[in-house]
Scaffold this active site. Structure first.
Site, PDB file in Angstrom:
ATOM      1  CB  SER A 263      -0.987   0.071   1.349  1.00  0.00           C
ATOM      2  OG  SER A 263      -1.741   0.883   1.728  1.00  0.00           O
TER       3      SER A 263
ATOM      4  CE  LYS B  12      -1.488  -4.626   3.142  1.00  0.00           C
ATOM      5  NZ  LYS B  12      -1.558  -5.763   2.384  1.00  0.00           N
TER       6      LYS B  12
ATOM      7  CE1 TYR C  35      -4.002  -1.980   4.922  1.00  0.00           C
ATOM      8  CE2 TYR C  35      -3.008  -0.640   3.996  1.00  0.00           C
ATOM      9  CZ  TYR C  35      -4.210  -1.344   3.749  1.00  0.00           C
ATOM     10  OH  TYR C  35      -4.195  -2.259   2.742  1.00  0.00           O
TER      11      TYR C  35
END
Length: 328
Positions: free
Chosen positions: A127, A155, A151
């Site tokens: 991402s 990642k 998040y």
């Protein structure tokens, strides 16, 4: 060959499965079997000449990864994750699925490699959230990853693991940082970026939509069609050309919210634009403010990855693939 999609019940996983079935091959290699798994069993698809297997599994369970690779798939598409907003709200769940699940998969493949020489291609979807402010207006391929969300951190760790396990020769990995996917079909999800799709998708269907940020916000986008193309290309690209830097940002379209709205106006008219209601949300604005705006994705472009040509093209791809008739 045998392809495994983990996260196959999601929008991109389902679209990837349908494309693989339709084309029946990855590069020059014919697909004999396609295995589709997610936390809920993916819907049944007609496979034609391709054998289709489906099932439900929880990648947060270490035993799940061992079972997934028992049949030794040649290509593993690792798409399974919980999205940015949910990962930020539920710290434990984010790390359990986005990090632990990835590590369990990589460890299972490593154990199989050491047992019998198993050596698959793993395509890991990362991402733009691996980057965090302060950011330049255009981010180069050499810019350091500095996530500012849970998040993004999950990642980023996944990217580092992928590179290290590939360096050690346990598998042949490639990590692709997807632009924000727009327009996502179906209902809104828990992603902080969900409004980028909803301010187009809902008005195209004659429904009201909420815009939680200023129209000057700029971001990096790709259509679902382009994102699926990235995954397929990643499965067959020559990784000897990549070297040990196994993760790269995918090409995309840099656009402001205002650009989105003007593209909507060109395609669907002023009536569609009038359905967008501006209701500022400080929580979403805070998350989005840490995200990048544009990239120089030269590495990916040089390797043959192809982006959408414009935001109008992104809307047109959505109408062709998911909503043949505006409002229908």
């Amino acid at each position: 060959m045998h392809c495994l999609i983990i996260g196959a019940a999601g929008m991109l996983g389902d679209g990837l499965a349908k494309r693989l079935i339709r084309e029946g091959k990855v590069g020059t290699r014919k697909i004999a079997k396609l295995s589709l798994f997610d936390i809920i069993e993916p819907k049944k698809l007609e496979g034609g000449d391709v054998e289709i297997a489906t099932g439900a599994t929880d990648i947060a369970d270490p035993a799940a990864a061992v079972a997934l690779i028992e049949a030794r798939p040649d290509v593993i598409f690792h798409l399974a994750a919980i999205v940015s907003g949910e990962a930020e709200r539920d710290f434990d769940k984010g790390y359990s699925i986005n990090l632990d699940g990835t590590r369990y998969l990589f460890e299972a493949v490593r154990a199989a490699h050491e047992k019998d020489g198993y050596f698959p291609r793993i395509v890991f979807t990362s991402s733009l959230a691996v980057f965090g402010s302060p950011l330049p207006e255009v981010i180069s391929d050499d810019f350091i990853i500095t996530p500012r969300s849970s998040y993004g951190t999950q990642k980023a760790i996944g990217e580092l693991l992928l590179a290290d396990y590939s360096r050690k020769g346990f598998f042949d990995g490639i990590g692709i940082r997807l632009p924000t996917i727009c327009i996502r079909p179906g209902k809104p999800n828990a992603a902080a970026s969900g409004f980028f799709s909803s301010i187009l998708r809902e008005p195209l269907a004659g429904q009201a939509a909420v815009l939680p940020v200023d129209t000057s916000v700029r971001h990096w986008f790709a259509s679902p069609r382009a994102a699926i193309g990235f995954m397929v290309h990643a499965a067959m690209v020559d990784t000897s050309l990549i070297g040990e830097r196994r993760n790269m940002t995918m090409p995309g379209v840099s656009a402001t919210v205002s650009d989105e709205i003007e593209a909507l106006r060109k395609i669907a008219g002023d009536e569609a634009v009038a359905l967008i209601n501006h209701q500022p949300d400080p929580a979403i604005e805070a998350i989005i403010s840490t995200w990048p705006q544009a990239f120089d994705a030269k590495r990916a472009l040089d390797l043959g990855f192809e982006a959408d040509s414009s935001f109008e093209a992104i809307i047109e791809a959505y109408l062709e693939d998911y909503a043949p008739k505006i409002g229908g």
